[in-house]
Each structure stands twice: as structure tokens, then as C-alpha cells.
Write a protein that holds these residues in place. Structure first.
Motif, PDB file in Angstrom:
ATOM      1  N   ASP A 434      26.515  86.927  75.490  1.00 38.25           N
ATOM      2  CA  ASP A 434      25.509  87.462  74.589  1.00 38.25           C
ATOM      3  C   ASP A 434      26.164  87.674  73.227  1.00 38.25           C
ATOM      4  O   ASP A 434      27.051  88.502  73.084  1.00 38.25           O
ATOM      5  N   TYR A 435      25.730  86.912  72.230  1.00 35.65           N
ATOM      6  CA  TYR A 435      26.377  86.986  70.929  1.00 35.65           C
ATOM      7  C   TYR A 435      25.929  88.187  70.100  1.00 35.65           C
ATOM      8  O   TYR A 435      26.419  88.402  69.017  1.00 35.65           O
ATOM      9  N   CYS A 436      24.957  88.927  70.589  1.00 32.76           N
ATOM     10  CA  CYS A 436      24.593  90.163  69.899  1.00 32.76           C
ATOM     11  C   CYS A 436      25.471  91.274  70.445  1.00 32.76           C
ATOM     12  O   CYS A 436      25.158  91.878  71.478  1.00 32.76           O
ATOM     13  N   GLN A 437      26.574  91.509  69.780  1.00 33.07           N
ATOM     14  CA  GLN A 437      27.548  92.495  70.223  1.00 33.07           C
ATOM     15  C   GLN A 437      27.994  93.323  69.029  1.00 33.07           C
ATOM     16  O   GLN A 437      28.266  92.779  67.960  1.00 33.07           O
ATOM     17  N   ARG A 438      28.083  94.634  69.190  1.00 31.24           N
ATOM     18  CA  ARG A 438      28.503  95.503  68.096  1.00 31.24           C
ATOM     19  C   ARG A 438      30.015  95.678  68.092  1.00 31.24           C
ATOM     20  O   ARG A 438      30.592  96.181  69.061  1.00 31.24           O
ATOM     21  N   VAL A 439      30.631  95.251  67.005  1.00 35.19           N
ATOM     22  CA  VAL A 439      32.063  95.447  66.825  1.00 35.19           C
ATOM     23  C   VAL A 439      32.339  95.811  65.373  1.00 35.19           C
ATOM     24  O   VAL A 439      31.566  95.474  64.472  1.00 35.19           O
ATOM     25  N   LEU A 440      33.446  96.507  65.155  1.00 35.53           N
ATOM     26  CA  LEU A 440      34.011  96.653  63.820  1.00 35.53           C
ATOM     27  C   LEU A 440      35.017  95.520  63.675  1.00 35.53           C
ATOM     28  O   LEU A 440      35.799  95.263  64.590  1.00 35.53           O
ATOM     29  N   TYR A 441      35.008  94.834  62.549  1.00 31.05           N
ATOM     30  CA  TYR A 441      35.900  93.678  62.443  1.00 31.05           C
ATOM     31  C   TYR A 441      36.428  93.513  61.020  1.00 31.05           C
ATOM     32  O   TYR A 441      35.760  93.861  60.043  1.00 31.05           O
ATOM     33  N   GLY A 442      37.651  92.973  60.939  1.00 30.45           N
ATOM     34  CA  GLY A 442      38.283  92.749  59.647  1.00 30.45           C
ATOM     35  C   GLY A 442      38.823  91.336  59.526  1.00 30.45           C
ATOM     36  O   GLY A 442      39.589  90.882  60.382  1.00 30.45           O
ATOM     37  N   HIS A 443      38.391  90.619  58.482  1.00 33.50           N
ATOM     38  CA  HIS A 443      38.952  89.312  58.157  1.00 33.50           C
ATOM     39  C   HIS A 443      40.122  89.500  57.189  1.00 33.50           C
ATOM     40  O   HIS A 443      40.051  90.353  56.283  1.00 33.50           O
ATOM     41  N   LYS A 444      41.180  88.742  57.342  1.00 37.92           N
ATOM     42  CA  LYS A 444      42.269  88.755  56.382  1.00 37.92           C
ATOM     43  C   LYS A 444      41.757  88.254  55.031  1.00 37.92           C
ATOM     44  O   LYS A 444      41.150  87.187  54.940  1.00 37.92           O
ATOM     45  N   SER A 445      42.005  89.029  53.984  1.00 38.34           N
ATOM     46  CA  SER A 445      41.517  88.647  52.658  1.00 38.34           C
ATOM     47  C   SER A 445      42.108  87.313  52.213  1.00 38.34           C
ATOM     48  O   SER A 445      41.418  86.484  51.598  1.00 38.34           O
TER      49      SER A 445
END
Length: 452
Positions: A434-445
Motif C-alpha cells: 500500500d503506497y499510502c503510508q505516512r512517514v517523515l523523510y529527508g532527501h539529501k540536498s
């Protein structure tokens, strides 16, 4: 700060004990799991780091994550004492079966349910404090978090100081404050209020309604100016404020009252009940962020818009010197970044600027990954840089974490909630991810900036 608001907050402070950020985090009662299996990215590239919320927060129909900020916004040196790395995200109460205009097909709550079912109450906005650090006892990394209810103060019919959730009496049959963007700057937390401007809160006024940490007993609070003693009940999730000399907070231990508000001077002429935007009048405060790469530090504010016939705007974005806002004694005009977003379909959920680049999150709903756009200022207008970077479904507000070089956000869609979440599972995945998932996420700038 409005004088009446100051008086009310001072009265509340005399009755309720306070807790600083350190104490709140020391008692953080929930775990976030780094590099968990939840995946709102699908075919989009994985982020550099992600945290999963506890299951009830991930699937909550009631609380929908929106705004994002952290200690990199709060302090130039990115340190809040020895508390480690701190992030905050805001969620609004988006499911209110007790509200008369709620579209839920199940209908309104009965009078009895309003007293017995906590979901029937409109709670407004909560802010979640997230701390990532090395556990001093085990030497292992850990991520803990705790929810805090935001409130506004008022004086009730008995001339007692009280508080309510941020939906407040100003809009009793509306969802109220969306909290699509938040900024922590010094001691203050700024919360976007779409139609009005900003709500302001103070980290020095986090009220603790359960100082002994034992929720099974009501703790003694202070007495108001009438000398009547009060207690607090953090088990009853159906009440808020002061009732018969007992304080309630929808079951939350911590409450942070509003201390000020910044309102737009111009008239808000964007059509109500619509995601469309006009090009004149006060903008929507759909999302906010902080740019610490400029002198002075600037607050970025932008609009979420869906262009339609007669309303072609894709959304305005502008900046304001945040110090001028904090010490405001006169009107503060927008400065810089004042331009329409070059996005055909609009839908900007968050924007953040750093070193001359404006990053914009565009959500594509539950059926496909969101877009992370980059823009630069050229000849008086915003110009896209390269192609959109694919990111999470339900991508929301943006936060620049300078020291670690990450651009953070949070995904809003809960697992299994929408038909699209079920219908768009990857057919090659036998477990039905299920691609509807709540996460906090950070991409490398650096990874984002290197994209073509």
C-alpha cells in the motif's frame, strides 16, 4: 502581541504548570522507526532517511500530517541545548463526524456520542515533537516523539480562564486551521492559518496537565484569581478546557496556547470552498518555511491553488523578514520571491528556499508519486531548474535541515484509506504493498541539486 491575549495567557500561566522542550522530550512516549518498511514512494527514488510513525498515527483517520519544521529553523547553530536533533510536524483534525457540515456518509454524532466518543470532537491542531539522538544508556540511535495540543485562550461565562482547540469559536462548522506550514524560530512557533495569516505560539508556554506522569490520578493545578483550586484530567478525551474546576485537554498531557496572531491587512478575495486562487488581495497562507541563507532570515509563504476557469492563478509565493514580523509595530510588506509559481496545475503543498533555490513540493494525490520542483530567480521571475524529482505520495510541507544537508517533508495519506490507495497497489508485489503510508523523510540536498 494583542494586550487581551497577553492577559489571558498570563492568567492561564498562573494556573497551569509549564514544561520546557527538554522535559517534554525526556518524557516522549512514542517511537518512530528509522528505515522502516513503509513505502509511500513506489517507483520514486527512496529518500536518504525516513522515519515511520506508530501504527495508530499512520492509519489515523482523524489526524492528518501537514506542516514541518525543526531546530535548524529555530537556532542558527541548530542546537536546543543538549536535546539533540529535534523536528516538529503539525497535524489537523480532518475527520469530524460531529460537525454539521462533515461530508462523512455516516452522519452526525448524537448528543450522547459527543460526550462518549472522542472522535466526535473537533480538536483542531496538534504539533508533534520528534527527537533523534543516541541513547545515553545503550549507545544506540533512537527516535522518540510526543504530541502537543495547540489551543487558544478565552474567558468563560464564570469569568474563568479556559482554552479550546484551534478550530475555535470563530468557525464552529469549519475545519478551522489547516496548519499546512509551520516554522520554529527562537522561542516562537508560527502556524499558517490559510485565510487569516499566522498564529503564534511560544515554547516557554507549554502547559503540563500531568506533572507527575501518572495519568490515572488527577494532578492538582493552581487557583485562578478567584482562589478556587483546580485539578486536571488527562484521561477523558471528550472534553477540553475548564469544566467545574477540572481541566481537560482531549486526553493530551501537553497544551500550548496561542500568544499572538498576524493577520493580513488586505481583504482575502480567494473564493471560499474552492482550491482556486485569484491574483489580487491577501494571499492564502497555505504553507510557510524559513530561509536562513539570507540576511536577514526570511519567512517564505505560499499558496495552494488549483487553477480553473476564471481563476487562473497557480499560486503566489513571497518572503518576509522574520525579525520584522516578530517585532512588528507597523505593516510588514512582502519582499523577494514575490512571483507566481510556474506550475501548470498548481497544487503546491510546501516551499522552502536556500542559497537562491526555491524548492516546491507538488502532491499528485494518492495515485502517483509527488513532484519536488526546483526554481531560481531570473529576470524578475521564477524559472524551473531541470525536471521534477519524484518523491512521496501525499508530499507536504518542506523543511531545510542545514547541518545534515537534508530537505525534509512528511507524507499525509494513511494506508488503505482511499480507493486509490488500494487500486494502485503494485501488481508485481504479491503482498499488495500500500503506497499510502505516512512517514517523515529527508532527501539529501546534494542529491536533489544534482538531478538533471
Amino acid at each position: 502581541m494583542n494586550a487581551e491575549t497577553t492577559r489571558r495567557v498570563t492568567r492561564l500561566d498562573s494556573v497551569l504548570p509549564k514544561s520546557g522542550v527538554h522535559k517534554l522530550l525526556a518524557g516522549a512516549n512514542r517511537d518512530a522507526r528509522p528505515w522502516c518498511s513503509r513505502d509511500p514512494f513506489g517507483t520514486a527514488p527512496d529518500p536518504d532517511l525516513k522515519y515511520c510513525l506508530e501504527n495508530d498515527d499512520s492509519v489515523s483517520r482523524e489526524w492528518i500530517p501537514q506542516g514541518f519544521t525543526g531546530v535548524s529553523d529555530a537556532k542558527d547553530n541548530e542546537l536546543w541545548g543538549d536535546a539533540g536533533n529535534i523536528q516538529l510536524f503539525a497535524s489537523n483534525d480532518g475527520w469530524d463526524p460531529g460537525r454539521e457540515d462533515d461530508p462523512d456518509p455516516g452522519g452526525d454524532c448524537t448528543a450522547g456520542e459527543l460526550e462518549s466518543n472522542d472522535a466526535c470532537n473537533q480538536k483542531g491542531v496538534r504539533v508533534t515533537f520528534v527527537q533523534s539522538r543516541t541513547n545515553p544508556a545503550t549507545g544506540s540511535p533512537e527516535v522518540k516523539y510526543r504530541h502537543v495540543l495547540l489551543a487558544w485562550t478565552y474567558v468563560n461565562s464564570a469569568d474563568h480562564i479556559s482554552f479550546d482547540g484551534l478550530h475555535a469559536s470563530e468557525c464552529p462548522v469549519q475545519k478551522g486551521v489547516h496548519a499546512g506550514g509551520i516554522v520554529w524560530y527562537g522561542n516562537y512557533l508560527y502556524v499558517a492559518d490559510t485565510r487569516n495569516g499566522l498564529r503564534v505560539f511560544d515554547m516557554r508556554y507549554i502547559m503540563d496537565l500531568n506533572p507527575d506522569g501518572d495519568a490515572s490520578t488527577n494532578d492538582a493545578m493552581g487557583a485562578d484569581s478567584d482562589g478556587v483550586k483546580t485539578t486536571a484530567d488527562v484521561q477523558d478525551k471528550t472534553k477540553v478546557g475548564r469544566h467545574n474546576n477540572v481541566w481537560y485537554s482531549f486526553g493530551y498531557r501537553y497544551v500550548m496556547p496561542q500568544v499572538a496572531a498576524w493577520r493580513f491587512k488586505a481583504t482575502q478575495s480567494n473564493p471560499k470552498g474552492s482550491y482556486a486562487c485569484v491574483s489580487t488581495g491577501a494571499p492564502k497562507a497555505s504553507y510557510i518555511s524559513l530561509d536562513r541563507s539570507t540576511v536577514p532570515d526570511r519567512l517564505i509563504m505560499g499558496e495552494y491553488c488549483r487553477p480553473e476557469s476564471g481563476y487562473p492563478s497557480t499560486g503566489r509565493v513571497a518572503s518576509y523578514p522574520v525579525a520584522d514580523l516578530a517585532g512588528r509595530s507597523a505593516d510588514v510588506p512582502a519582499q523577494g520571491w514575490a512571483n507566481y509559481l510556474p506550475m501548470t496545475n498548481g497544487g503546491a503543498q510546501g516551499a522552502a528556499a536556500y542559497d537562491g533555490t526555491l524548492y516546491v513540493n507538488e502532491s499528485k494525490g494518492t495515485d502517483e508519486p509527488g513532484n519536488l520542483w526546483r526554481h531560481e530567480w531570473s529576470d524578475g521571475r521564477l524559472v524551473p531548474i531541470g525536471q521534477a524529482v519524484k518523491t512521496a505520495r501525499g508530499a507536504e510541507d518542506l523543511y531545510v535541515e542545514r547541518g545534515f544537508g537534508r530537505l525534509w517533508s512528511v507524507s499525509e495519506h494513511r494506508p488503505g484509506a482511499a480507493a486509490d490507495c488500494t487500486a494502485n497497489r503494485d501488481p508485481s508485489d504479491p503482498t499488495g504493498t500500500d503506497y499510502c503510508q505516512r512517514v517523515l523523510y529527508g532527501h539529501k540536498s546534494t542529491w536533489i541539486d544534482d538531478r538533471p
